[in-house]
Design an enzyme around this catalytic site. Structure first.
Site, mmCIF file in Angstrom:
data_model
loop_
_atom_site.group_PDB
_atom_site.id
_atom_site.type_symbol
_atom_site.label_atom_id
_atom_site.label_comp_id
_atom_site.label_asym_id
_atom_site.label_seq_id
_atom_site.Cartn_x
_atom_site.Cartn_y
_atom_site.Cartn_z
ATOM 1 N N GLY A 40 -4.286 5.040 36.319
ATOM 2 C CA GLY A 40 -4.860 6.245 36.947
ATOM 3 C C GLY A 40 -4.982 6.185 38.455
ATOM 4 N N GLU A 155 -12.911 -1.616 30.745
ATOM 5 C CA GLU A 155 -11.978 -2.711 30.401
ATOM 6 C C GLU A 155 -12.518 -4.092 30.766
ATOM 7 O OE1 GLU A 155 -8.558 -2.636 29.288
ATOM 8 O OE2 GLU A 155 -8.339 -0.483 29.094
ATOM 9 N N CYS A 185 -9.590 11.613 29.678
ATOM 10 C CA CYS A 185 -9.024 10.270 29.754
ATOM 11 C C CYS A 185 -9.348 9.626 28.415
ATOM 12 C CB CYS A 185 -9.664 9.486 30.898
ATOM 13 S SG CYS A 185 -9.248 7.723 30.885
HETATM 14 N N1 DGL Z 1 -6.511 6.145 29.325
HETATM 15 C C1 DGL Z 1 -5.820 6.664 30.444
HETATM 16 C C2 DGL Z 1 -5.916 8.177 30.493
HETATM 17 O O1 DGL Z 1 -6.110 8.817 29.489
HETATM 18 C C3 DGL Z 1 -6.147 6.141 31.803
HETATM 19 C C4 DGL Z 1 -6.420 4.718 31.987
HETATM 20 C C5 DGL Z 1 -5.838 4.147 33.261
HETATM 21 O O2 DGL Z 1 -6.224 4.541 34.374
HETATM 22 O O3 DGL Z 1 -4.986 3.297 33.087
HETATM 23 O O4 DGL Z 1 -5.755 8.763 31.555
#
Ligand code: DGL
Length: 278
Positions: A40, A155, A185
């Site tokens: 992101g 994370e 997200c």
């Molecule tokens: N899970 C990802 C999303 O839905 C974003 C995670 C990331 O920044 O890697 O945007």
């Protein structure tokens, strides 16, 4: 063949879990690109390059249909993958789906006229939610807030610090009178309860883990040529490109028990992922 689920890290695990609950028999291969997370905060060229490599890997592993369970990828790379990469690849008859449009459809079906969205830097800057919404109903208002610290905290065992950061981000909606808040997200369903209690009972939380399984089931009914090729032996495999304690800890919290995580090796010379076991 299998259903592939792809995310940069953990978010797709929440989606994989909810798909599994709805369709316990469908064979699933999950890939989280933890080596390159977070997506992101990266540029669109980088996200495209990472996503293409991951998608190719999942196709090589016999996936017939891939859900990019990542809004950042859906916002930046999906259209290019579908229109540029797929038709000229050896996998032209396979399919790649995203998560943004089904999420907006859910908010619209519920009749909301003032929507809030929280998402990564990339997703908010891309304006994908507003652009797609305009195509469906330009009268609906949307307010977006980028929340870049949430993914690294999720994370990396960052829960002790999450409350004040979330409260700060959600303050942005205080004067917006939103009816629902889209968790834009796939990492954020992990924080659903905290977000719901901070934003208040008047705001409906739209969370992709509650939407994507139904949308997928609907897609498979409409596309038997794809659905019929996916096997139903109830298998699920979890591959990630880097193994960390933070990831194992969060995966266990999502599944409420240990899950078998397999680490793939990234080979820079061939620019591919390699499964050591195969
Ligand atoms: N899970 C990802 C999303 O839905 C974003 C995670 C990331 O920044 O890697 O945007």
């Amino acid at each position: 063949m299998k259903l592939g689920i792809f995310d940069s890290g953990l978010g797709g695990l929440v989606i994989a879990k909810s798909i599994r609950e709805k369709m316990p028999d469908i064979d699933i291969l999950y890939f989280g690109d933890t080596l390159h997370l977070p997506y992101g905060n990266k540029s669109s060229e980088t996200i495209y390059a990472y996503s293409k490599r991951a998608i190719e890997f999942l196709f090589e592993q016999d996936c017939n249909l891939i859900i990019t369970a990542c809004n950042t990828v859906s916002a930046s790379a999906l259209r290019r993958l579908q229109q540029e990469y797929l038709p000229s690849s050896p996998y032209a008859h396979r399919r790649i789906l995203g998560v943004v449009v089904p999420t907006l459809e859910c908010a619209i079906d519920k009749g909301y006229k003032r929507l809030g969205v929280i998402a990564t830097n990339y997703t908010v800057k891309s304006n994908i939610f507003e652009d797609e919404l305009k195509k469906i109903d330009p009268e609906i208002k949307i307010f977006q807030e980028n929340t870049p610290l949430l993914v690294p905290l999720i994370e990396n065992k960052g829960m002790p610090w999450i409350d004040p950061i979330l409260a700060h981000y959600l303050n942005a909606f205080d004067d917006k009178n939103i009816e629902c808040l889209i968790l834009g997200c796939t990492h954020y369903p992990y924080l659903k309860d905290k977000i719901a209690s901070l934003i208040g009972a008047d705001v409906d939380i739209i969370s992709q883990d509650e939407i994507i399984p139904d949308k997928l089931s609907d897609y498979l009914h409409r596309h038997p040529e794809i659905a019929d090729k996916i096997t139903n032996k109830g298998q699920i495999e979890f591959l990630i490109s880097d193994m960390t304690d933070g990831y194992k800890h969060a995966a266990k919290a999502i599944y409420k028990s240990d899950i078998a995580l397999e680490c793939t090796r990234f080979c820079a010379t061939s620019n591919t992922y390699i499964r050591e076991a195969s």
